[in-house]
Design a protein around this motif. Structure first.
Motif, PDB file in Angstrom:
ATOM      1  N   VAL B 158       0.821  -1.203   0.000  1.00 32.22           N
ATOM      2  CA  VAL B 158       0.000   0.000   0.000  1.00 32.22           C
ATOM      3  C   VAL B 158       0.863   1.264   0.000  1.00 32.22           C
ATOM      4  O   VAL B 158       0.396   2.360  -0.283  1.00 32.22           O
ATOM      5  N   GLN B 159       2.138   1.080   0.360  1.00 32.47           N
ATOM      6  CA  GLN B 159       3.032   2.240   0.341  1.00 32.47           C
ATOM      7  C   GLN B 159       3.360   2.666  -1.079  1.00 32.47           C
ATOM      8  O   GLN B 159       3.939   3.741  -1.285  1.00 32.47           O
ATOM      9  N   GLU B 160       3.023   1.825  -2.052  1.00 29.04           N
ATOM     10  CA  GLU B 160       3.286   2.139  -3.466  1.00 29.04           C
ATOM     11  C   GLU B 160       4.744   2.540  -3.659  1.00 29.04           C
ATOM     12  O   GLU B 160       5.060   3.577  -4.252  1.00 29.04           O
ATOM     13  N   ALA B 161       5.602   1.699  -3.124  1.00 25.06           N
ATOM     14  CA  ALA B 161       7.024   1.995  -3.189  1.00 25.06           C
ATOM     15  C   ALA B 161       7.626   1.471  -4.482  1.00 25.06           C
ATOM     16  O   ALA B 161       6.976   0.767  -5.250  1.00 25.06           O
ATOM     17  N   GLN B 162       8.904   1.821  -4.690  1.00 26.52           N
ATOM     18  CA  GLN B 162       9.618   1.299  -5.847  1.00 26.52           C
ATOM     19  C   GLN B 162      10.457   0.093  -5.469  1.00 26.52           C
ATOM     20  O   GLN B 162      10.741  -0.770  -6.279  1.00 26.52           O
ATOM     21  N   ILE B 163      10.892   0.105  -4.206  1.00 32.73           N
ATOM     22  CA  ILE B 163      11.740  -0.981  -3.720  1.00 32.73           C
ATOM     23  C   ILE B 163      11.076  -1.580  -2.491  1.00 32.73           C
ATOM     24  O   ILE B 163      10.682  -0.862  -1.580  1.00 32.73           O
ATOM     25  N   TYR B 164      10.976  -2.901  -2.475  1.00 33.38           N
ATOM     26  CA  TYR B 164      10.387  -3.577  -1.318  1.00 33.38           C
ATOM     27  C   TYR B 164      11.457  -4.377  -0.601  1.00 33.38           C
ATOM     28  O   TYR B 164      12.188  -5.158  -1.216  1.00 33.38           O
ATOM     29  N   LEU B 165      11.529  -4.161   0.721  1.00 33.20           N
ATOM     30  CA  LEU B 165      12.508  -4.864   1.534  1.00 33.20           C
ATOM     31  C   LEU B 165      11.783  -5.824   2.455  1.00 33.20           C
ATOM     32  O   LEU B 165      10.938  -5.406   3.237  1.00 33.20           O
ATOM     33  N   MET B 166      12.100  -7.101   2.348  1.00 37.03           N
ATOM     34  CA  MET B 166      11.364  -8.090   3.144  1.00 37.03           C
ATOM     35  C   MET B 166      12.304  -8.953   3.952  1.00 37.03           C
ATOM     36  O   MET B 166      13.256  -9.513   3.418  1.00 37.03           O
ATOM     37  N   ASP B 167      12.005  -9.067   5.231  1.00 40.73           N
ATOM     38  CA  ASP B 167      12.865  -9.849   6.117  1.00 40.73           C
ATOM     39  C   ASP B 167      12.231 -11.201   6.423  1.00 40.73           C
ATOM     40  O   ASP B 167      11.285 -11.284   7.191  1.00 40.73           O
ATOM     41  N   GLU B 168      12.771 -12.241   5.832  1.00 39.20           N
ATOM     42  CA  GLU B 168      12.281 -13.606   6.040  1.00 39.20           C
ATOM     43  C   GLU B 168      10.768 -13.716   5.881  1.00 39.20           C
ATOM     44  O   GLU B 168      10.080 -14.198   6.771  1.00 39.20           O
ATOM     45  N   PRO B 169      10.230 -13.306   4.726  1.00 40.43           N
ATOM     46  CA  PRO B 169       8.781 -13.352   4.559  1.00 40.43           C
ATOM     47  C   PRO B 169       8.224 -14.759   4.497  1.00 40.43           C
ATOM     48  O   PRO B 169       7.036 -14.973   4.681  1.00 40.43           O
ATOM     49  N   PHE B 170       9.094 -15.755   4.237  1.00 35.20           N
ATOM     50  CA  PHE B 170       8.577 -17.106   4.089  1.00 35.20           C
ATOM     51  C   PHE B 170       8.736 -17.941   5.345  1.00 35.20           C
ATOM     52  O   PHE B 170       8.423 -19.124   5.358  1.00 35.20           O
ATOM     53  N   GLN B 171       9.209 -17.313   6.386  1.00 38.30           N
ATOM     54  CA  GLN B 171       9.452 -18.106   7.585  1.00 38.30           C
ATOM     55  C   GLN B 171       8.157 -18.494   8.271  1.00 38.30           C
ATOM     56  O   GLN B 171       7.306 -17.646   8.532  1.00 38.30           O
ATOM     57  N   GLY B 172       8.009 -19.739   8.582  1.00 37.68           N
ATOM     58  CA  GLY B 172       6.834 -20.200   9.311  1.00 37.68           C
ATOM     59  C   GLY B 172       5.553 -20.080   8.525  1.00 37.68           C
ATOM     60  O   GLY B 172       4.479 -19.938   9.098  1.00 37.68           O
ATOM     61  N   VAL B 173       5.680 -20.179   7.207  1.00 34.76           N
ATOM     62  CA  VAL B 173       4.509 -19.960   6.369  1.00 34.76           C
ATOM     63  C   VAL B 173       4.213 -21.235   5.587  1.00 34.76           C
ATOM     64  O   VAL B 173       5.133 -21.937   5.175  1.00 34.76           O
TER      65      VAL B 173
END
Lengths: 377, 267, 370
Positions: B158-173
């Motif tokens: 929703v921030q409509e950013a150009q660069i997305y930074l994700m920290d371990e988005p797949f952990q425990g998923v």
């Protein structure tokens, strides 16, 4: 209890009106700020700051030779603020944890305050009179000036909360993310904590240490149980606080010997207790019933599926089986009878012969739907 | 000549970060190209989260600098969307899913202004993108781990950013959520966005990402997956804590089925 | 020194020791605010026990207070278990409510009796010698001494008996439970002892100041040592010094003795906070400064190593631009450079800086990560 007199006094007796207004305003302010304190794990900050403020009050009196409320208030605020700074310094620079640091600041500052008081009074009983006022407040002797102070400072605090609502919300929920968005979280943190300290200190003068510690905790804890939306919780908390304030004043007025402060606390705590027990969704009574109901449903489902399994082996889904057989298949043999009765009352099984049970047509449909949904069997 | 080179989304020069004078990141240089799916990989304590945080200005470097599209990051906050690790939040906080997502708009709104109906619409759209629209009014404590992760993702979108930074988005998923998230990341890349992901699962690097940076306090290697994700580089990154099951025919790149990272206790 | 003075100090020392011993474990287990809660709620125990026995001097009061202390902890635990509020909120709810009930009960039904609330909360050790303990007509000393002495013995015995269990639960409650120790039971016994200690001590120093004796010396000791047995020893020592020091300070300034004891303990804490070797503020700053230079040296070496023999070496490793590249202030860069040249980790080559063998060794050492 003469209700007519009580209501009459509320509006026409200067003292009662003043005290009630002051307590109500305090209830509102501490209710609102207490919600944020609770969410930020600062519930006991009230206790800490309240005790830490004592030396400030004493010093203000000693140095400025005045008992004017504003002077004492300033002293209390300074001491409270210093206590907070010392607290953060200890936590940030040593391995001493937050709780020990709070207990340390609380007691050391308070001890220093005791020393100062004893110095000013020299006579043991004289010092205790001043101490009494600080600890329990003399709500009953609140003056109009006190109420105005509470009103103004409290009003400013509330205004800030409204204006910076979303900033405080995101700060309390996810500090790192807020920092990532560019908000100055350190400043906001100090600001919000300062508002809390201010509210506590204003209240101290009027109603004492214990009461302020309670008013920052009980209404917020109560309000949390009734809603999952922050603004509703804040409004409710203000309401509970106001109600406790006013009713505490009125009730304590009906009997000599009932101090106002403790009465307000007991009322607020009772509201909290009732909320913890009876609030829908979160309340303990509610969840216990819900858990029992769920357990009963789950056991019934297991029984009806066992019955289906057994019946299928005979090729006829409505083949009857003895209760004893079902019991051997169950992890809770004693509950089988109850489950069967429950299923029977729902028309899903029928008692065909003594202790033999079979699925009804409806029951068969029910199980088949379950199977399709959960692939249980 | 420079016109034909794509601009770097993130440029890192000599970045050094220390925590109580223990180095967490040493002299790291990176040039992350725009419009790629990037994985940051390394053992525990290698500084991966710190690297992300330094992009956002959440940690102060002892030396070096970070540039976002050739400008200092403090001027480029609008360009960055952040999805932190899931664990840092109190899930009993009284707020709904939609509310959390709308918090992503706070940066654009600035001080005091409240989110309006336009913001709410964007929040709902982001929720739809991550498949969580039906949960919009739910209290966040009712969500499962994978669902919480998706909400955080929506908040960043929703921030409509150009660069997305994700920290371990797949952990425990769970697997379904993981596939859904990968799909979203691919869509972002199609839209020209850059996505930088701290990723722990070596098996899926080659499949999910275009670019990889191998980190262990120092940058070991960085570049396109096919070139950089080799046995030798991995050994240098994990320092021998790697068991490779291979048939000897690696050809300079490593196939995902052949990787296992040994837990530290065994070494 | 008169007999009274000696007695007062003796009582103070015994009280301090009795409080700091369990306090060590409270600090380690992060349960100190529970002791603050108990220090307020014991009033309720005293009041209720008083209603039963109608005698202010009865030992039953201590028992009543002990029970209420355990009740406090149990109530907090119960509320916490509902998960509806967090632990600190639960503590705040319980102690304010119970305390207020006690106040109301006092003012309603015991207002004429001299259950002076201030004495409970603040206490004044100066009066302790006047309350004597007579056995068969013989005056064997102030009652406070025997009461606190007894409590000290009980606390000491408890700690000695269950030393290893307490140690384990303080550092790893989960492990302790899996090994079969019941941290829950131990926890309640500890809290019961704390309650009894609080009540016993309130006559001496008042219940709020008891919290100081429970928390401050152990917290101070925590900054000095890593070993549990030493921490216990230091806590008692610091408590003793606070007691005696406080007494004489009060004597000099003619102020509250109990308050002075707390103030002295606070001063000791502050001194340790600033000056403690290793964990104190000053040594921390000193260490940081020293490490900064060493750290910078290694950073320099790493930078040189990274860029040597690469095409950009000419621009990256130039002496003048190093400070800029590494984002050091000119004065700091100069200092680092001097130290680097002095320790022979680098040498100048034209206008570049190059690593010596020693320097390269240092850089490589830092980066063999395993």
């Amino acid at each position: 209890m003469d209700w007519a007199k009580i209501i009459h006094d509320l509006f026409f007796d200067y003292t009662v009106r003043t005290v009630a207004t002051g307590s109500t305003l305090l209830g509102i302010v501490s209710g609102v700020l207490g919600v944020f304190a609770m969410l930020r794990r600062q519930s006991l900050l009230g206790d800490t700051v309240s005790h830490a403020a004592l030396p400030g009050v004493a010093l203000a009196f000693l140095l400025l030779n005045s008992k004017a409320p504003l002077v004492l208030l300033l002293g209390a605020m300074t001491a409270g603020w210093l206590g907070m700074l010392a607290l953060m310094a200890i936590v940030r620079n040593t391995r001493i944890k937050l709780d020990s640091a709070m207990a340390l600041i609380l007691s050391v500052f308070f001890g220093f305050g005791i020393v100062l008081l004893s110095y000013t009074q020299r006579l043991p009983d004289a010092s205790q009179a001043g101490l009494n006022k600080f600890l329990f407040g003399q709500a009953a002797t609140m003056l109009e000036a006190d109420v105005i102070t509470i009103g103004i400072l409290g009003g400013i605090a509330l205004l800030l909360v409204i204006v910076l609502w979303k900033e405080f919300k995101i700060l309390s929920f996810d500090r790192d993310y807020a920092a990532g968005l560019g908000f100055p979280v350190g400043v906001l943190d100090i600001l919000l904590t300062t508002l809390l300290v201010t509210a506590i200190v204003i209240g101290l003068q009027a109603v004492g240490v214990i009461l302020m510690s309670a008013m920052v905790v009980a209404p917020a804890a109560a309000a949390r149980q009734w809603s999952d939306r922050l603004w509703v919780i804040v409004v409710l908390s203000a309401g509970f606080g106001a109600f406790s304030g006013v009713s505490g004043v009125l009730i304590s007025g009906t009997r000599t010997g009932l101090a106002t402060g403790p009465t307000i606390v007991v009322i607020a705590s009772t509201i909290a207790l009732l909320s913890l027990l009876f609030a829908p969704n979160r309340g303990v009574i509610f969840t216990s019933f819900r858990d029992l109901k769920n357990k009963r449903t789950m056991r019934a489902e297991t029984v009806i599926q066992s019955l289906y399994l057994l019946a299928k082996q005979h090729g006829d889904p409505q083949y009857p089986h003895a209760e004893a057989v079902l019991r051997t298949m169950s992890a809770n043999p004693l509950s089988v009878k109850r489950s069967l009765k429950h299923l029977e009352s729902n028309g899903l099984v029928a008692n065909v012969h003594e202790s033999r049970w079979a699925l009804t047509a409806q029951g068969v449909l029910h199980v088949e739907k379950l199977v399709a949904r959960r692939r249980f069997l | 000549m420079t016109d034909t080179l794509p601009m770097s989304a993130i440029t890192v020069n000599d970045l050094t970060v220390a925590y109580k004078d223990q180095p967490v990141l040493w002299d790291v240089d990176l040039d992350i190209p725009a419009g790629t799916l990037v994985a940051i990989v390394g053992p525990n304590g290698a500084g991966k989260t710190t690297l992300l945080k330094s992009f956002l200005g959440l940690v102060r470097p002892a030396a070096g600098q970070v540039l976002i599209f050739n400008k200092p990051f403090s001027q480029q906050r609008r360009m960055l969307g952040y999805v932190p690790q899931r664990g840092s939040v109190d899930w009993d906080f009284p707020t709904s899913v939609a509310d959390v997502v709308m918090m992503g708009r706070y940066g654009t709104l600035g001080w005091v202004r409240r989110p309006g109906s336009a913001d709410r619409l964007k929040a709902l759209k982001a929720l739809e993108q991550v498949g969580m629209l039906e949960f919009a009014e739910r209290q966040i404590s009712q969500l499962s781990g994978g669902q919480q992760q998706r909400v955080f993702l929506a908040r960043a979108l929703v921030q409509e950013a150009q660069i997305y930074l994700m920290d371990e988005p797949f952990q425990g998923v769970d697997a379904v959520t993981e596939r859904a998230i990968v799909e979203i990341l691919r869509n972002l890349r199609e839209g020209g966005k850059t996505v930088v992901v701290v990723h722990h699962d070596l098996q899926t690097i080659a499949e999910y990402f275009d670019w990889v940076a191998l980190l262990n306090v120092r940058k070991i290697a960085a570049g396109p997956v096919a070139e950089v994700f080799t046995e030798e580089h991995l050994r240098r990154t994990y320092g021998g804590r790697l068991a490779l099951f291979s048939d000897g025919k690696l050809n300079g790149s490593v196939l995902p089925e052949q990787l296992i990272e040994l837990p530290e206790a065994i070494h | 020194m008169s007999l009274s003075q000696i007695e007062i100090q003796l009582i103070a020392i015994v009280t301090a020791a009795a409080c700091t011993l369990p306090g060590v474990f409270l600090v380690l287990q992060r349960k100190t605010m529970l002791s603050d809660a108990i220090s307020h709620t014991v009033l309720l125990g005293i009041v209720l026990a008083f209603f039963v026995v109608r005698d202010l001097a009865s030992p039953l009061l201590i028992l009543g207070a002990g029970l209420v202390g355990v009740l406090t902890v149990s109530l907090v635990a119960v509320i916490e278990r509902t998960r509806l509020v967090k632990e600190d909120t639960a503590i705040g709810l319980v102690f304010t409510a119970l305390f207020s009930i006690a106040i109301i009960l006092i003012s309603l039904y015991a207002g004429d009796i001299h259950l002076d609330v201030d004495a409970v909360l603040v206490g004044e050790i100066a009066f302790a010698p006047f309350d004597r303990f007579t056995v068969m007509g013989l005056d064997i000393g102030p009652k406070g001494l025997y009461v606190m002495g007894g409590i000290l013995c009980i606390n000491l015995a408890f700690i000695l008996l269950f030393y290893k269990e307490l140690k384990l639960t303080s550092f790893d409650a989960v492990l302790a439970a899996s090994l079969g120790f019941a941290p829950g039971l131990l926890h309640y016994v500890l809290m019961g002892l704390v309650s009894v200690t609080v009540v016993g001590a309130f006559e001496v120093v008042g219940s709020v100041l008891v919290v100081a004796l429970i928390v401050v010396p152990p917290a101070t000791a925590y900054l000095i040592t890593d070993r549990l047995n030493r921490m216990l020893f230091y806590s008692v020592a610091i408590g003793t010094v606070s007691a005696i020091g406080g007494y004489w300070l009060a004597f000099l300034l003619d102020v509250s003795i109990s308050g002075s004891m707390v103030v002295v303990s606070g001063i000791i804490f502050t001194l340790v906070f600033i000056f403690a070797p290793e964990r104190g503020l000053l040594s921390g700053i000193r260490n940081q400064r020293r490490q900064k230079i060493t750290f910078a040296l290694t950073m320099l070496a790493a930078h040189l190593l990274n860029h040597e023999n690469t095409p950009i070496e000419r621009s990256e490793n130039r002496v003048e631009s190093l400070g800029e590249h590494l984002r050091w202030s000119p004065s700091f860069a100069k200092k680092v450079l001097q130290e680097a040249l002095r320790s022979e980790t680098v040498y100048r080559y034209e206008d570049l800086l190059r690593l010596t063998d020693r320097g390269r060794e240092m850089a490589n050492q830092r980066f063999v990560q395993s």
